[in-house]
Design a protein around this motif. Structure first.
Motif, mmCIF file in Angstrom:
data_model
loop_
_atom_site.group_PDB
_atom_site.id
_atom_site.type_symbol
_atom_site.label_atom_id
_atom_site.label_comp_id
_atom_site.label_asym_id
_atom_site.label_seq_id
_atom_site.Cartn_x
_atom_site.Cartn_y
_atom_site.Cartn_z
ATOM 1 N N ASP A 1 23.429 6.024 11.917
ATOM 2 C CA ASP A 1 22.067 5.864 11.387
ATOM 3 C C ASP A 1 21.700 7.035 10.472
ATOM 4 O OD1 ASP A 1 21.762 3.504 12.765
ATOM 5 O OD2 ASP A 1 20.530 4.362 14.375
ATOM 6 N N SER B 1 26.463 5.796 17.198
ATOM 7 C CA SER B 1 25.353 4.985 16.705
ATOM 8 C C SER B 1 24.293 5.852 16.016
ATOM 9 C CB SER B 1 24.730 4.200 17.856
ATOM 10 O OG SER B 1 23.618 3.493 17.404
ATOM 11 N N THR C 1 23.810 6.893 7.282
ATOM 12 C CA THR C 1 23.353 5.793 6.431
ATOM 13 C C THR C 1 22.090 6.197 5.689
ATOM 14 O OG1 THR C 1 24.317 4.159 7.928
ATOM 15 C CG2 THR C 1 22.600 3.379 6.418
ATOM 16 N N GLU C 2 21.165 6.845 6.397
ATOM 17 C CA GLU C 2 19.908 7.276 5.776
ATOM 18 C C GLU C 2 20.165 8.293 4.668
ATOM 19 O OE1 GLU C 2 16.130 10.063 6.882
ATOM 20 O OE2 GLU C 2 16.920 8.815 8.491
#
Length: 167
Positions: A25, A21, A28-29
């Motif tokens: 994140d 997870s 993705t950033e």
């Protein structure tokens, strides 16, 4: 066509749910903010996320070696790297790069040998993309291919200037 990695690379391991997870994140950033990948639509960004894997390097470790065949490019998540080229007059430092830097793209794009040696200055985590997977994305997104080619050309000009200036 499934773009997810089919196996864990050497030295890799399966991530726990919490690690996955946090990593998703972070990836993705960085993919969303990356100069290289930010022009992708949502489907393209998801393909990038699912086609890469995390590679970690300890401070002092060689990530890429000049002259080697290049089949992987990296997008630095965290840490700092030094890029240097070996010339007849000695080694020339071309750059020190950090988060969001793309490394190894020249040989992946051109099919040629690595043009520089990249060493981890600190512990480094990077998203690794195998050539065959990134080529699929570049084939479907010509704008990203053009950005990558422009990056390669800019780095080549910068490297030539630094090498000529060091002699």
């Amino acid at each position: 066509m499934d773009d997810t990695p089919s196996l864990i690379p050497p030295g890799g391991r399966v991530l726990g749910a919490d690690e996955r997870s946090v990593l998703l994140d972070e990836m993705t950033e960085i993919v969303s903010s990356s100069r290289l990948f930010k022009s992708l639509d949502e489907a393209g960004r998801q393909r990038v996320l699912t086609s890469g894997y995390i590679a970690s390097f300890a401070a002092g470790e060689t990530i890429l070696r000049q002259g080697d065949t290049g089949t992987t490019m990296f997008l630095v998540l965290n840490g700092r790297v030094r890029v240097e080229a070996s010339t007849p007059g000695g080694n020339v430092v071309l750059a020190e790069l950090g988060r969001d830097a793309c490394i190894g793209e020249v040989s992946v794009l051109t099919g040629g040998e690595r043009t520089a040696t990249v060493t981890a200055l600190t512990d480094v985590d990077a998203v690794a993309f195998e050539k065959h997977r990134i080529e699929r994305i570049l084939a479907d997104y010509p704008k990203v291919r053009a950005l990558l080619e422009a990056l390669v050309e800019g780095r080549a000009r910068d490297a030539i200037e630094k090498i000529v200036g060091s002699t």
